[in-house]
Design a protein around this motif. Structure first.
Motif, PDB file in Angstrom:
ATOM      1  N   THR A 155       0.799  -1.189  -0.216  1.00 16.09           N
ATOM      2  CA  THR A 155      -0.012  -0.138  -0.032  1.00 16.09           C
ATOM      3  C   THR A 155       0.837   1.071  -0.152  1.00 16.09           C
ATOM      4  O   THR A 155       1.957   1.425   0.781  1.00 16.09           O
ATOM      5  N   TRP A 156       0.679   2.105  -1.035  1.00 18.13           N
ATOM      6  CA  TRP A 156       1.612   3.112  -1.074  1.00 18.13           C
ATOM      7  C   TRP A 156       0.629   4.602  -0.768  1.00 18.13           C
ATOM      8  O   TRP A 156      -0.502   4.772  -1.348  1.00 18.13           O
ATOM      9  N   VAL A 157       1.233   5.779  -0.315  1.00 18.68           N
ATOM     10  CA  VAL A 157       0.796   6.879   0.134  1.00 18.68           C
ATOM     11  C   VAL A 157       1.595   8.031  -0.539  1.00 18.68           C
ATOM     12  O   VAL A 157       2.715   7.947  -0.200  1.00 18.68           O
ATOM     13  N   ARG A 158       0.891   8.965  -1.283  1.00 15.02           N
ATOM     14  CA  ARG A 158       1.337  10.256  -1.494  1.00 15.02           C
ATOM     15  C   ARG A 158       0.641  11.216  -0.918  1.00 15.02           C
ATOM     16  O   ARG A 158      -0.495  11.196  -1.328  1.00 15.02           O
ATOM     17  N   LEU A 159       1.254  11.943   0.160  1.00 16.27           N
ATOM     18  CA  LEU A 159       0.873  12.938   0.738  1.00 16.27           C
ATOM     19  C   LEU A 159       1.083  14.496   0.296  1.00 16.27           C
ATOM     20  O   LEU A 159       2.348  14.572   0.043  1.00 16.27           O
ATOM     21  N   ARG A 160       0.012  15.225   0.210  1.00 10.49           N
ATOM     22  CA  ARG A 160       0.354  16.602  -0.493  1.00 10.49           C
ATOM     23  C   ARG A 160      -0.483  17.562   0.625  1.00 10.49           C
ATOM     24  O   ARG A 160      -1.569  17.188   1.298  1.00 10.49           O
ATOM     25  N   ALA A 161      -0.024  18.614   0.440  1.00 14.50           N
ATOM     26  CA  ALA A 161      -0.739  20.089   1.121  1.00 14.50           C
ATOM     27  C   ALA A 161      -1.422  20.907   0.113  1.00 14.50           C
ATOM     28  O   ALA A 161      -0.812  21.048  -0.884  1.00 14.50           O
ATOM     29  N   LEU A 162      -2.722  21.264   0.325  1.00 15.37           N
ATOM     30  CA  LEU A 162      -3.259  22.364  -0.298  1.00 15.37           C
ATOM     31  C   LEU A 162      -3.448  23.518   0.574  1.00 15.37           C
ATOM     32  O   LEU A 162      -4.142  23.301   1.430  1.00 15.37           O
ATOM     33  N   GLY A 163      -2.933  24.762  -0.010  1.00 11.49           N
ATOM     34  CA  GLY A 163      -3.055  25.773   1.052  1.00 11.49           C
ATOM     35  C   GLY A 163      -4.433  26.211   0.910  1.00 11.49           C
ATOM     36  O   GLY A 163      -5.170  26.213  -0.251  1.00 11.49           O
ATOM     37  N   ALA A 164      -5.064  26.645   2.132  1.00 12.70           N
ATOM     38  CA  ALA A 164      -6.332  27.227   2.199  1.00 12.70           C
ATOM     39  C   ALA A 164      -6.848  28.324   1.301  1.00 12.70           C
ATOM     40  O   ALA A 164      -7.765  28.006   0.918  1.00 12.70           O
ATOM     41  N   SER A 165      -5.726  29.098   0.905  1.00  9.58           N
ATOM     42  CA  SER A 165      -6.209  30.213  -0.141  1.00  9.58           C
ATOM     43  C   SER A 165      -6.384  29.236  -1.857  1.00  9.58           C
ATOM     44  O   SER A 165      -6.976  29.954  -2.374  1.00  9.58           O
ATOM     45  N   GLN A 166      -6.002  28.161  -1.802  1.00 11.28           N
ATOM     46  CA  GLN A 166      -6.209  27.507  -3.043  1.00 11.28           C
ATOM     47  C   GLN A 166      -7.468  26.615  -2.830  1.00 11.28           C
ATOM     48  O   GLN A 166      -7.723  25.695  -3.945  1.00 11.28           O
ATOM     49  N   TYR A 167      -8.281  26.781  -1.958  1.00 11.10           N
ATOM     50  CA  TYR A 167      -9.418  26.002  -1.814  1.00 11.10           C
ATOM     51  C   TYR A 167     -10.817  26.708  -1.410  1.00 11.10           C
ATOM     52  O   TYR A 167     -10.729  27.800  -0.588  1.00 11.10           O
ATOM     53  N   GLY A 168     -11.950  26.522  -2.058  1.00  8.87           N
ATOM     54  CA  GLY A 168     -13.066  27.199  -1.713  1.00  8.87           C
ATOM     55  C   GLY A 168     -14.337  26.300  -1.955  1.00  8.87           C
ATOM     56  O   GLY A 168     -14.423  25.374  -2.492  1.00  8.87           O
ATOM     57  N   GLU A 169     -15.343  26.628  -1.021  1.00 12.31           N
ATOM     58  CA  GLU A 169     -16.597  26.238  -1.177  1.00 12.31           C
ATOM     59  C   GLU A 169     -17.587  27.331  -1.568  1.00 12.31           C
ATOM     60  O   GLU A 169     -17.461  28.414  -1.122  1.00 12.31           O
ATOM     61  N   ASN A 170     -18.621  26.997  -2.297  1.00 17.66           N
ATOM     62  CA  ASN A 170     -19.435  28.093  -2.721  1.00 17.66           C
ATOM     63  C   ASN A 170     -20.185  28.750  -1.805  1.00 17.66           C
ATOM     64  O   ASN A 170     -20.694  27.861  -0.977  1.00 17.66           O
ATOM     65  N   GLU A 171     -20.266  29.990  -1.830  1.00 22.04           N
ATOM     66  CA  GLU A 171     -21.102  30.605  -0.916  1.00 22.04           C
ATOM     67  C   GLU A 171     -20.897  30.458   0.433  1.00 22.04           C
ATOM     68  O   GLU A 171     -21.841  30.709   1.416  1.00 22.04           O
ATOM     69  N   THR A 172     -19.917  30.105   1.097  1.00 16.50           N
ATOM     70  CA  THR A 172     -19.517  29.815   2.325  1.00 16.50           C
ATOM     71  C   THR A 172     -17.878  30.105   2.656  1.00 16.50           C
ATOM     72  O   THR A 172     -17.216  29.985   1.723  1.00 16.50           O
ATOM     73  N   THR A 173     -17.589  30.440   3.874  1.00 16.33           N
ATOM     74  CA  THR A 173     -16.204  30.336   4.410  1.00 16.33           C
ATOM     75  C   THR A 173     -16.086  29.054   5.201  1.00 16.33           C
ATOM     76  O   THR A 173     -16.786  28.746   6.110  1.00 16.33           O
ATOM     77  N   VAL A 174     -14.797  28.439   4.889  1.00 18.73           N
ATOM     78  CA  VAL A 174     -14.583  27.243   5.504  1.00 18.73           C
ATOM     79  C   VAL A 174     -13.670  27.684   6.815  1.00 18.73           C
ATOM     80  O   VAL A 174     -12.770  28.188   6.805  1.00 18.73           O
ATOM     81  N   ALA A 175     -14.281  27.080   7.922  1.00 19.35           N
ATOM     82  CA  ALA A 175     -13.459  27.339   9.185  1.00 19.35           C
ATOM     83  C   ALA A 175     -12.358  26.430   9.271  1.00 19.35           C
ATOM     84  O   ALA A 175     -12.124  25.276   8.737  1.00 19.35           O
ATOM     85  N   PRO A 176     -11.325  26.899  10.079  1.00 16.70           N
ATOM     86  CA  PRO A 176     -10.035  25.942  10.189  1.00 16.70           C
ATOM     87  C   PRO A 176     -10.310  24.946  10.638  1.00 16.70           C
ATOM     88  O   PRO A 176      -9.673  23.817  10.134  1.00 16.70           O
ATOM     89  N   GLY A 177     -11.012  24.599  11.651  1.00 12.42           N
ATOM     90  CA  GLY A 177     -11.252  23.048  11.850  1.00 12.42           C
ATOM     91  C   GLY A 177     -12.187  22.241  11.021  1.00 12.42           C
ATOM     92  O   GLY A 177     -12.531  20.911  11.209  1.00 12.42           O
ATOM     93  N   GLU A 178     -12.512  22.802   9.990  1.00 14.61           N
ATOM     94  CA  GLU A 178     -13.479  22.108   9.090  1.00 14.61           C
ATOM     95  C   GLU A 178     -12.882  21.936   7.530  1.00 14.61           C
ATOM     96  O   GLU A 178     -13.508  21.425   6.748  1.00 14.61           O
ATOM     97  N   ARG A 179     -11.601  22.468   7.709  1.00 13.46           N
ATOM     98  CA  ARG A 179     -10.787  21.978   6.230  1.00 13.46           C
ATOM     99  C   ARG A 179     -10.573  20.524   5.916  1.00 13.46           C
ATOM    100  O   ARG A 179     -10.595  19.640   6.690  1.00 13.46           O
ATOM    101  N   PRO A 180     -11.085  20.253   4.887  1.00 13.28           N
ATOM    102  CA  PRO A 180     -11.196  18.696   4.214  1.00 13.28           C
ATOM    103  C   PRO A 180      -9.947  18.239   3.840  1.00 13.28           C
ATOM    104  O   PRO A 180      -8.836  18.765   3.890  1.00 13.28           O
ATOM    105  N   VAL A 181      -9.958  16.860   3.924  1.00 13.93           N
ATOM    106  CA  VAL A 181      -8.876  15.970   3.286  1.00 13.93           C
ATOM    107  C   VAL A 181      -9.487  15.370   2.227  1.00 13.93           C
ATOM    108  O   VAL A 181     -10.582  14.739   2.281  1.00 13.93           O
ATOM    109  N   PHE A 182      -8.855  14.954   1.104  1.00 16.31           N
ATOM    110  CA  PHE A 182      -9.244  14.447  -0.151  1.00 16.31           C
ATOM    111  C   PHE A 182      -8.493  13.274  -0.345  1.00 16.31           C
ATOM    112  O   PHE A 182      -7.301  13.293  -0.263  1.00 16.31           O
ATOM    113  N   VAL A 183      -8.846  12.137  -0.392  1.00 13.15           N
ATOM    114  CA  VAL A 183      -8.372  10.976  -0.471  1.00 13.15           C
ATOM    115  C   VAL A 183      -8.680  10.156  -2.038  1.00 13.15           C
ATOM    116  O   VAL A 183     -10.045   9.973  -1.881  1.00 13.15           O
ATOM    117  N   THR A 184      -7.832   9.871  -2.722  1.00 14.12           N
ATOM    118  CA  THR A 184      -8.091   9.231  -4.132  1.00 14.12           C
ATOM    119  C   THR A 184      -7.444   7.820  -3.959  1.00 14.12           C
ATOM    120  O   THR A 184      -6.215   7.589  -3.771  1.00 14.12           O
TER     121      THR A 184
END
Length: 123
Positions: free
Chosen positions: A40-69
């Motif tokens: 099992t192999w893992v590639r781990l990356r970071a995405l800066g908060a300024s590079q992420y958005g959700e429509n019509e809302t602001t994402v609180a720091p404690g609610e920042r998502p993690v995306f797994v493919t």
């Protein structure tokens, strides 16, 4: 042979990963998949908060998502897939200190016939 790409939304300029985090994620995912050591192999990356958005809302720091493919040679189906998604979500959330509700898992099309390792096509 599962390969996981894990991308965490972090504060801009934050350290991408503490030492050992990718290994901990690989170990936890390997237990979920029942993988032999080194399979099992893992590639781990970071995405800066300024590079992420959700429509019509602001994402609180404690609610920042993690995306797994997840790339499997042959992905499970039905109830087996649902069980794997739940177990993987919980394992990733525990490793990253995130709520499972903020971990989003996507399955890539099966890798058999389209993924090669060292020049050998996986079947």
């Amino acid at each position: 042979m599962p390969i996981l790409d894990i991308e965490r939304v972090l504060p801009d300029g934050a350290d991408a990963s503490p030492p050992g985090l990718a290994q901990s994620l690989a170990d936890a995912a390997g237990r979920v998949f029942g993988s032999a050591p080194g399979r099992t192999w893992v590639r781990l990356r970071a995405l800066g908060a300024s590079q992420y958005g959700e429509n019509e809302t602001t994402v609180a720091p404690g609610e920042r998502p993690v995306f797994v493919t997840v790339l499997h040679a042959h992905a499970p189906h039905g109830e087996a897939l649902a069980a794997e998604v739940l177990a993987l979500t919980q394992a990733v959330a525990a490793c990253l200190g995130r709520a499972p509700g903020h971990v989003h898992v996507q399955y890539a099309p099966p890798g058999a016939g389209r993924q090669a390792f060292g020049g050998t096509l996986m079947t």
